[in-house]
Design an enzyme around this catalytic site. Structure first.
Site, PDB file in Angstrom:
ATOM      1  CG  ASP A 176      -2.565  14.248  -0.483  1.00 41.24           C
ATOM      2  OD1 ASP A 176      -2.807  13.503  -1.450  1.00 41.24           O
ATOM      3  OD2 ASP A 176      -1.949  13.883   0.536  1.00 41.24           O
TER       4      ASP A 176
ATOM      5  CG  ASP B  40       0.518  11.466   3.131  1.00 35.21           C
ATOM      6  OD1 ASP B  40       0.463  12.182   2.112  1.00 35.21           O
ATOM      7  OD2 ASP B  40      -0.131  10.411   3.254  1.00 35.21           O
TER       8      ASP B  40
END
Length: 169
Positions: free
Chosen positions: A147, A122
Site C-alpha cells: 500500500d 494488513d
C-alpha cells in the site's frame, strides 16, 4: 532499442525488492499473529493482523467473494499496462520510479495476497484522536508495504506530471 529494453531491468529490480519486502513482512505477521491480534508500539502505532477482502479502505469487502477475482484480473491488467509503460519510458526516472512502485503494490497486494490467501494482509495500524470523527477510534485503516508503494508511486506520478507541465511552459 536494445538499450531501452535493458534499462528496464533496474526498475523491475526495484519492483521485485519492494514485493519481497512486502511479502516478507506479511510472512512475519501471519506466522506470529492471529487475526485481530495487536501489539502497541507507540501511543499512535500498533502492529496488527488484519485481513482485507476489499480494496482501499475495505471498499467492497462484504461483496460476497466475487471481488477477489475482479481485483486479481485488475491487477494483472495493471501489471501488463505498467510493464508496457516501463518498457516505453525507462529513461524517465521519476516516471519509471512511480510505475515501479505501483507495479510492486499491484503484485504484492492484489495478485499474490489474493491468489494465495483470498485477502490482503494488513499490519500497520496508525491512530490519532483527531481522526476519531472520520475513522472508528481514530484508527486509520490498517495497511502494508505494498500500500505504501502504491501511495508513493501515485504521489510520484503527480509530481512527475507537475514537473513535466512546468518544463513545457
Amino acid at each position: 532499442m536494445a538499450k531501452n529494453r535493458s534499462s528496464v531491468w533496474p526498475w523491475l529490480g526495484l519492483s521485485a525488492a519492494i514485493v519481497l519486502l512486502d511479502q516478507f513482512t506479511k510472512v512475519l505477521i501471519l506466522g506470529n499473529y492471529r487475526l485481530g491480534d495487536s501489539t502497541p508500539v507507540t501511543s499512535f502505532f500498533n502492529v496488527v493482523r488484519a485481513h482485507n477482502t476489499g480494496a482501499a479502505f475495505s471498499f467492497l469487502a462484504n461483496a460476497g467473494g466475487w471481488q477477489r477475482w475482479v481485483f486479481i484480473g485488475l491487477s494483472v491488467a495493471v501489471a501488463i499496462f505498467v510493464l508496457w509503460m516501463l518498457r516505453s519510458h525507462p529513461g524517465q526516472k521519476l516516471f519509471a520510479f512511480a510505475l515501479s512502485c505501483i507495479l510492486a503494490g499491484a503484485i504484492g497486494n492484489n495478485l499474490i495476497d489474493r491468489v494465495v490467501h483470498g485477502y490482503v494482509v494488513d499490519w500497520l495500524d496508525f491512530h490519532w484522536a483527531f481522526l476519531g470523527g472520520i475513522f472508528p477510534g481514530g484508527h486509520f485503516p490498517a495497511f502494508n508495504v505494498a500500500d505504501m508503494a502504491i501511495t508513493v508511486g501515485a504521489a510520484s506520478l503527480i509530481l512527475d506530471e507537475i514537473r513535466r507541465v512546468r518544463r513545457s511552459k
